[in-house]
Motif scaffolding. Sequence first.
Motif, mmCIF file in Angstrom:
data_model
loop_
_atom_site.group_PDB
_atom_site.id
_atom_site.type_symbol
_atom_site.label_atom_id
_atom_site.label_comp_id
_atom_site.label_asym_id
_atom_site.label_seq_id
_atom_site.Cartn_x
_atom_site.Cartn_y
_atom_site.Cartn_z
ATOM 1 N N ASP A 1 -13.716 71.213 17.613
ATOM 2 C CA ASP A 1 -13.016 71.656 18.842
ATOM 3 C C ASP A 1 -12.259 72.958 18.599
ATOM 4 O O ASP A 1 -12.263 73.865 19.414
ATOM 5 C CB ASP A 1 -12.014 70.589 19.318
ATOM 6 N N TRP A 2 -11.613 73.021 17.440
ATOM 7 C CA TRP A 2 -10.810 74.189 17.066
ATOM 8 C C TRP A 2 -11.729 75.414 16.905
ATOM 9 O O TRP A 2 -11.439 76.492 17.416
ATOM 10 C CB TRP A 2 -10.082 73.842 15.763
ATOM 11 N N LYS B 1 -14.683 75.722 18.227
ATOM 12 C CA LYS B 1 -15.287 75.958 19.551
ATOM 13 C C LYS B 1 -14.351 76.823 20.402
ATOM 14 O O LYS B 1 -14.782 77.762 21.045
ATOM 15 C CB LYS B 1 -15.523 74.611 20.242
ATOM 16 N N LYS B 2 -13.044 76.466 20.356
ATOM 17 C CA LYS B 2 -12.056 77.219 21.126
ATOM 18 C C LYS B 2 -12.043 78.682 20.708
ATOM 19 O O LYS B 2 -12.084 79.589 21.522
ATOM 20 C CB LYS B 2 -10.663 76.612 20.902
ATOM 21 N N THR C 1 -15.292 80.365 21.840
ATOM 22 C CA THR C 1 -15.361 80.536 23.295
ATOM 23 C C THR C 1 -14.528 81.739 23.724
ATOM 24 O O THR C 1 -14.929 82.520 24.574
ATOM 25 C CB THR C 1 -14.856 79.262 24.019
#
Length: 436
Positions: free
Chosen positions: A191-192, A194-195, A198
């Motif tokens: 998630d980290w 990905k952030k 993104t």
Amino acid sequence: MGDYPTKQMQSPLEHTDLIFSPATQNEALRDEIYCQIMKQMSSNNNRFSMEQGWQLLWLCCGMFPPSQALLRHTQRFLESRRREALASDCLQRLQSSLRMEPRKLPPHQVEVDAVQQNSTQIFHKIHFPNDTEEIFEVATNTRIRDLIQNITKKLSLASADGFSIFVKTHDKVLSLNDTDYFFDSLRQITDWSKKAKTIKEGGPVNIPYLVFFMRKLWFNVIPGRDTEADVIFHFPQELPKYLRGYHVSTKEEMLNVAALLFRIKFSNDKSQFVSIPKVLKELVPADQLKAMSENEWKKSIVASFNKQVGLTAEEAKVAFLKAVCRWPTFGCAFFDVKQTSEPSFPDIVRIAISKQGLTIIHPKTKDVLANHPFNRIANWCSGSTYFHMTIGSLVKGSKFLCETSLGYKMDDLITSYVNMYLQERKAGQTRNQRFN
């Protein structure tokens, strides 16, 4: 579950995130999720919707239990539908979640994929430093320490001490915390990443990652005592450090090691002596390649090879470790950083972190510039571009500031060694109290 028409195309993971994220952060919402899923599964004749409902309930039962007030109703709901494929598994997961801490993050992609394929057993690939890999079963409630124990057992290692699980993404290699759930840890890292991606690239991104099992802390490592660990971990982890020229060694030691590395690469095939100049980079430390001509290196390595008793490749790997472990820098993790605190030091210094503490080394001469045992490091911190520490006391201590993108690794290593010593001291005090 597909009962409500929507024009938006969302992936199953986006749906499970929307459903479970609020409940992982707010306990009061957990019963609400259970109630909504069960209500939507009652008197529902849509087969597709029911299938999706069971999958959601299966995920839910592994994430967190309902409150005591709702538990009886949830159990009855499942017991009255025992013929359903996932019902008994949901009951089992519910019982487990009552004994465990709730998960901190919504289900991982791997869990969602598994249940969508009607597989209640989840397997994950774990990579090792010697370029091999194995598949291990991981459950919703598998913690990192459980997985470490399972791997240790399967590989017949003498001890799990000092080993850790790492996740490698496109730009980082991160060590996972022993007490966390495996899937929560994976989720946090992907998630980290990905952030961050993104923000750079815009739009949704997929983060490829690999899970590694390696030695992290080098203590009680005696080459030859655990051959499995030596061959799978210690040799492949120590070889790159040797070839990068991080150790101080004599010419004789280098020739002995070069002959061992030749033996590992070519077995006992003397016809390959002609290849030595071509593969010199794989036999000799990078900073020593020009110390002799290729031909002189070849002659000297052949002479050293002939002095050695015939060894198998595996025995040569252990012999390599026995040679390297005599040096004080054996088992160190090395970081080349830019420092701005000490005018008498060069701008770029090499920091070695080991069980002894932190050593600052001159990268060219390999002279030791400073030694800081862990009890002299008052505090430390890191960010994406720096690593800072205070030597001595917090009030009168001197600050050492570095520029590096690997500050997170240095921070984590020092923390892990310090925690290891604290645990040892605690265990020692407990033993003394029992004895007294």
